[in-house]
Write a protein that holds these residues in place. Structure first.
Motif, mmCIF file in Angstrom:
data_model
loop_
_atom_site.group_PDB
_atom_site.id
_atom_site.type_symbol
_atom_site.label_atom_id
_atom_site.label_comp_id
_atom_site.label_asym_id
_atom_site.label_seq_id
_atom_site.Cartn_x
_atom_site.Cartn_y
_atom_site.Cartn_z
ATOM 1 N N ALA A 35 0.750 -1.168 -0.202
ATOM 2 C CA ALA A 35 -0.082 0.000 0.082
ATOM 3 C C ALA A 35 1.146 1.076 -0.307
ATOM 4 C CB ALA A 35 -0.774 -0.002 1.329
ATOM 5 N N LEU A 36 2.112 1.179 0.767
ATOM 6 C CA LEU A 36 2.857 2.453 0.806
ATOM 7 C C LEU A 36 3.399 2.439 -0.485
ATOM 8 C CD1 LEU A 36 3.914 4.519 2.964
ATOM 9 C CD2 LEU A 36 5.713 2.762 3.449
ATOM 10 N N GLY A 37 3.794 1.316 -1.231
ATOM 11 C CA GLY A 37 4.358 1.672 -2.585
ATOM 12 C C GLY A 37 3.522 2.147 -3.629
ATOM 13 N N LEU A 38 2.224 1.860 -3.376
ATOM 14 C CA LEU A 38 1.114 2.436 -4.372
ATOM 15 C C LEU A 38 0.927 3.887 -4.216
ATOM 16 C CD1 LEU A 38 -1.403 1.903 -6.386
ATOM 17 C CD2 LEU A 38 -2.618 1.477 -4.136
ATOM 18 N N ARG A 79 1.960 6.927 -6.883
ATOM 19 C CA ARG A 79 0.764 7.753 -7.483
ATOM 20 C C ARG A 79 1.495 9.250 -6.917
ATOM 21 N NH1 ARG A 79 -4.513 5.557 -4.936
ATOM 22 N NH2 ARG A 79 -5.128 7.962 -5.311
ATOM 23 N N ARG A 80 2.566 9.339 -6.072
ATOM 24 C CA ARG A 80 3.092 10.337 -5.558
ATOM 25 C C ARG A 80 1.938 11.179 -4.778
ATOM 26 N NH1 ARG A 80 7.705 12.241 -8.989
ATOM 27 N NH2 ARG A 80 8.054 10.811 -10.463
#
Length: 143
Positions: free
Chosen positions: A29-32, A36-37
């Motif tokens: 989730a953090l990577g997502l 998405r910045r």
């Protein structure tokens, strides 16, 4: 007083598997959010730090909590910041740094009183095992 039972080895390993799975999902989730910045929700940062702590990943725990403190300070959020200060105190105390842990607990308590949330204040004021605000020396509670 009822006797506390210890978890069975199977239950312990099952908990580790569940926490590891949660950590993987939170990291995803953090990577997502990073791709998405977009700023991740504070709760994702908080629970990722908790997962690292439960898995014994001290350096990652500290880094995660420091990131969370930076985010909550920048946006003026106080509740998660007080939770994080207390969590950092626990990690710091476990590293054998009782004076620094005391400072963090005191910061958490001051902040939780400013928020005027009884639950937050009660959580922040719950002492660490063996923690003494007067001598700042950790004592093992079962000795």
């Amino acid at each position: 007083m009822p006797r506390q039972s210890r978890p069975t080895p199977r239950a312990y390993w099952l908990c580790l598997v569940v926490i590891s799975h949660a950590r993987a999902r939170l990291e995803c989730a953090l990577g997502l959010f990073e791709r998405r910045r977009d700023a991740p929700p504070i709760s994702v940062l908080h629970f990722l730090g908790v997962a690292y702590e439960q898995l014994g990943e001290t350096e990652r725990t500290i880094a995660q909590y420091q990131q969370l403190l930076a985010v909550t300070t920048a946006c003026g959020e106080s509740v998660y910041r007080s939770y994080t200060l207390r969590a950092m105190a626990i990690v710091t105390w476990r590293q054998g740094k009782p004076a620094r842990a005391s400072e963090l607990i005191e910061q958490a308590l001051r902040l939780s009183r400013q928020v005027n949330n009884p639950r937050t204040t009660a959580r922040a004021s719950r002492p660490l095992p063996g923690w003494s605000p007067t001598d700042r020396t950790p004592r093992v509670p079962w000795s």
